[in-house]
Design an enzyme around this catalytic site. Structure first.
Site, PDB file in Angstrom:
ATOM      1  N   ASP A   1       0.918  -1.069  -0.020  1.00  0.00           N
ATOM      2  CA  ASP A   1      -0.022  -0.108   0.045  1.00  0.00           C
ATOM      3  C   ASP A   1       0.770   1.474   0.071  1.00  0.00           C
ATOM      4  OD1 ASP A   1      -3.217   0.488   0.886  1.00  0.00           O
ATOM      5  OD2 ASP A   1      -1.863   2.296   1.178  1.00  0.00           O
ATOM      6  N   ILE A   2       0.563   2.285  -0.829  1.00  0.00           N
ATOM      7  CA  ILE A   2       1.203   3.516  -0.786  1.00  0.00           C
ATOM      8  C   ILE A   2       1.250   4.232   0.394  1.00  0.00           C
ATOM      9  CG2 ILE A   2      -0.445   5.115  -1.653  1.00  0.00           C
ATOM     10  CD1 ILE A   2       1.262   5.926  -3.949  1.00  0.00           C
TER      11      ILE A   2
ATOM     12  N   ASN B   1     -13.120  -3.402   1.933  1.00  0.00           N
ATOM     13  CA  ASN B   1     -14.065  -2.534   2.154  1.00  0.00           C
ATOM     14  C   ASN B   1     -15.050  -2.552   1.065  1.00  0.00           C
ATOM     15  OD1 ASN B   1     -13.128  -1.426   4.568  1.00  0.00           O
ATOM     16  ND2 ASN B   1     -11.358  -0.231   3.385  1.00  0.00           N
TER      17      ASN B   1
ATOM     18  N   GLY C   1     -15.741   3.229   3.480  1.00  0.00           N
ATOM     19  CA  GLY C   1     -14.496   4.006   3.394  1.00  0.00           C
ATOM     20  C   GLY C   1     -13.787   3.517   1.951  1.00  0.00           C
ATOM     21  N   GLN C   2     -14.439   2.586   1.323  1.00  0.00           N
ATOM     22  CA  GLN C   2     -13.775   2.201   0.041  1.00  0.00           C
ATOM     23  C   GLN C   2     -13.515   3.207  -0.816  1.00  0.00           C
ATOM     24  OE1 GLN C   2     -15.993  -0.592  -2.405  1.00  0.00           O
ATOM     25  NE2 GLN C   2     -14.335  -1.117  -3.590  1.00  0.00           N
ATOM     26  N   SER C   3     -12.194   3.449  -1.227  1.00  0.00           N
ATOM     27  CA  SER C   3     -11.842   4.479  -2.162  1.00  0.00           C
ATOM     28  C   SER C   3     -11.315   4.163  -3.505  1.00  0.00           C
ATOM     29  CB  SER C   3     -10.500   5.195  -1.333  1.00  0.00           C
ATOM     30  OG  SER C   3      -9.711   4.597  -1.086  1.00  0.00           O
TER      31      SER C   3
ATOM     32  N   HIS D   1     -10.362  -5.447  -3.830  1.00  0.00           N
ATOM     33  CA  HIS D   1      -8.898  -5.490  -3.022  1.00  0.00           C
ATOM     34  C   HIS D   1      -9.146  -5.842  -1.549  1.00  0.00           C
ATOM     35  CE1 HIS D   1      -9.980  -1.223  -2.530  1.00  0.00           C
ATOM     36  NE2 HIS D   1      -9.306  -1.349  -1.417  1.00  0.00           N
TER      37      HIS D   1
ATOM     38  N   HIS E   1      -7.148  -5.987   2.001  1.00  0.00           N
ATOM     39  CA  HIS E   1      -5.835  -5.421   2.712  1.00  0.00           C
ATOM     40  C   HIS E   1      -5.363  -6.729   3.613  1.00  0.00           C
ATOM     41  CE1 HIS E   1      -6.924  -0.951   2.158  1.00  0.00           C
ATOM     42  NE2 HIS E   1      -7.927  -1.532   1.729  1.00  0.00           N
TER      43      HIS E   1
HETATM   44  P1  5GP Z   1      -9.819   1.238   0.337  1.00  0.00           P
HETATM   45  O1  5GP Z   1     -10.003   2.639   0.974  1.00  0.00           O
HETATM   46  O2  5GP Z   1     -10.601   1.180  -0.907  1.00  0.00           O
HETATM   47  O3  5GP Z   1      -9.991   0.211   0.896  1.00  0.00           O
HETATM   48  O4  5GP Z   1      -8.308   1.146   0.054  1.00  0.00           O
HETATM   49  C1  5GP Z   1      -7.475   1.645  -1.175  1.00  0.00           C
HETATM   50  C2  5GP Z   1      -6.125   1.597  -0.817  1.00  0.00           C
HETATM   51  O5  5GP Z   1      -5.254   1.909  -1.769  1.00  0.00           O
HETATM   52  C3  5GP Z   1      -5.506   2.721   0.392  1.00  0.00           C
HETATM   53  O6  5GP Z   1      -5.023   1.982   1.545  1.00  0.00           O
HETATM   54  C4  5GP Z   1      -4.690   3.406  -0.432  1.00  0.00           C
HETATM   55  O7  5GP Z   1      -3.714   3.939   0.571  1.00  0.00           O
HETATM   56  C5  5GP Z   1      -4.064   2.624  -1.360  1.00  0.00           C
HETATM   57  N1  5GP Z   1      -3.814   3.349  -2.802  1.00  0.00           N
HETATM   58  C6  5GP Z   1      -4.414   4.197  -3.231  1.00  0.00           C
HETATM   59  N2  5GP Z   1      -3.619   4.635  -4.622  1.00  0.00           N
HETATM   60  C7  5GP Z   1      -2.641   3.826  -4.656  1.00  0.00           C
HETATM   61  C8  5GP Z   1      -1.633   3.657  -5.314  1.00  0.00           C
HETATM   62  O8  5GP Z   1      -1.432   4.325  -6.512  1.00  0.00           O
HETATM   63  N3  5GP Z   1      -0.689   2.753  -5.184  1.00  0.00           N
HETATM   64  C9  5GP Z   1      -0.595   1.725  -3.927  1.00  0.00           C
HETATM   65  N4  5GP Z   1       0.369   1.010  -3.828  1.00  0.00           N
HETATM   66  N5  5GP Z   1      -1.614   1.933  -3.275  1.00  0.00           N
HETATM   67  C10 5GP Z   1      -2.633   3.007  -3.581  1.00  0.00           C
END
Ligand code: 5GP
Length: 128
Positions: free
Chosen positions: A34-35, A92, A98-100, A105, A107
């Protein structure tokens, strides 16, 4: 939930248009760091297919992809050395979670004691 958006960031990583710190890849899944890590180990595992979230993946993915994906998740956690210490999986789904990023995916969080309170994120990268 809205339909799959072809240019979401994980679709672009999957197509090789954006870089990632790859951890694992097979015919079913791609895993990368994760970034913005929220634990000492914070890896994302994505299926090789266009699925918005777990609901979509469970309903629409072929069985061999579902099995291959979840086996990959377990293998990755084991290969990361998390089997004996333990780890947390989070997926998520939708706005209130909070899915973004709207490519399904999982985690993998590990490397520290996780807060039992599920309203809290695993926490900053400091060892706990
Ligand atoms: P969500 O909130 O959708 O469950 O998780 C999305 C995750 O993707 C977040 O933890 C965020 O830090 C990670 N993320 C977003 N953009 C990137 C990216 O460009 N590269 C990587 N490696 N992770 C990303």
């Amino acid at each position: 939930m809205s339909s799959y958006e072809q240019n979401n960031v994980f679709a672009r990583i999957l197509r090789g248009e954006l870089p990632c710190k790859k951890v694992y890849e097979d015919e079913f899944a791609l895993a990368f760091h994760d970034i913005n890590p929220l634990a000492p180990v914070h890896v994302l595992v994505i299926p090789k297919g266009e699925y918005v979230s777990n609901a979509d993946f469970a309903a629409a993915a072929p069985p061999e992809l579902i099995v291959g994906f979840w086996r990959a998740v377990a293998k990755i956690a084991k290969d990361l050395g998390l089997d004996s210490s333990g780890y947390r999986l989070v997926a998520n789904h939708g706005a209130q979670s909070g899915q973004s990023v709207f490519h399904f995916h999982v985690h993998i969080f590990g490397g520290k004691m996780m807060p039992h309170d599920m309203t809290k994120l695993p926490g900053a990268a400091a060892k706990g």
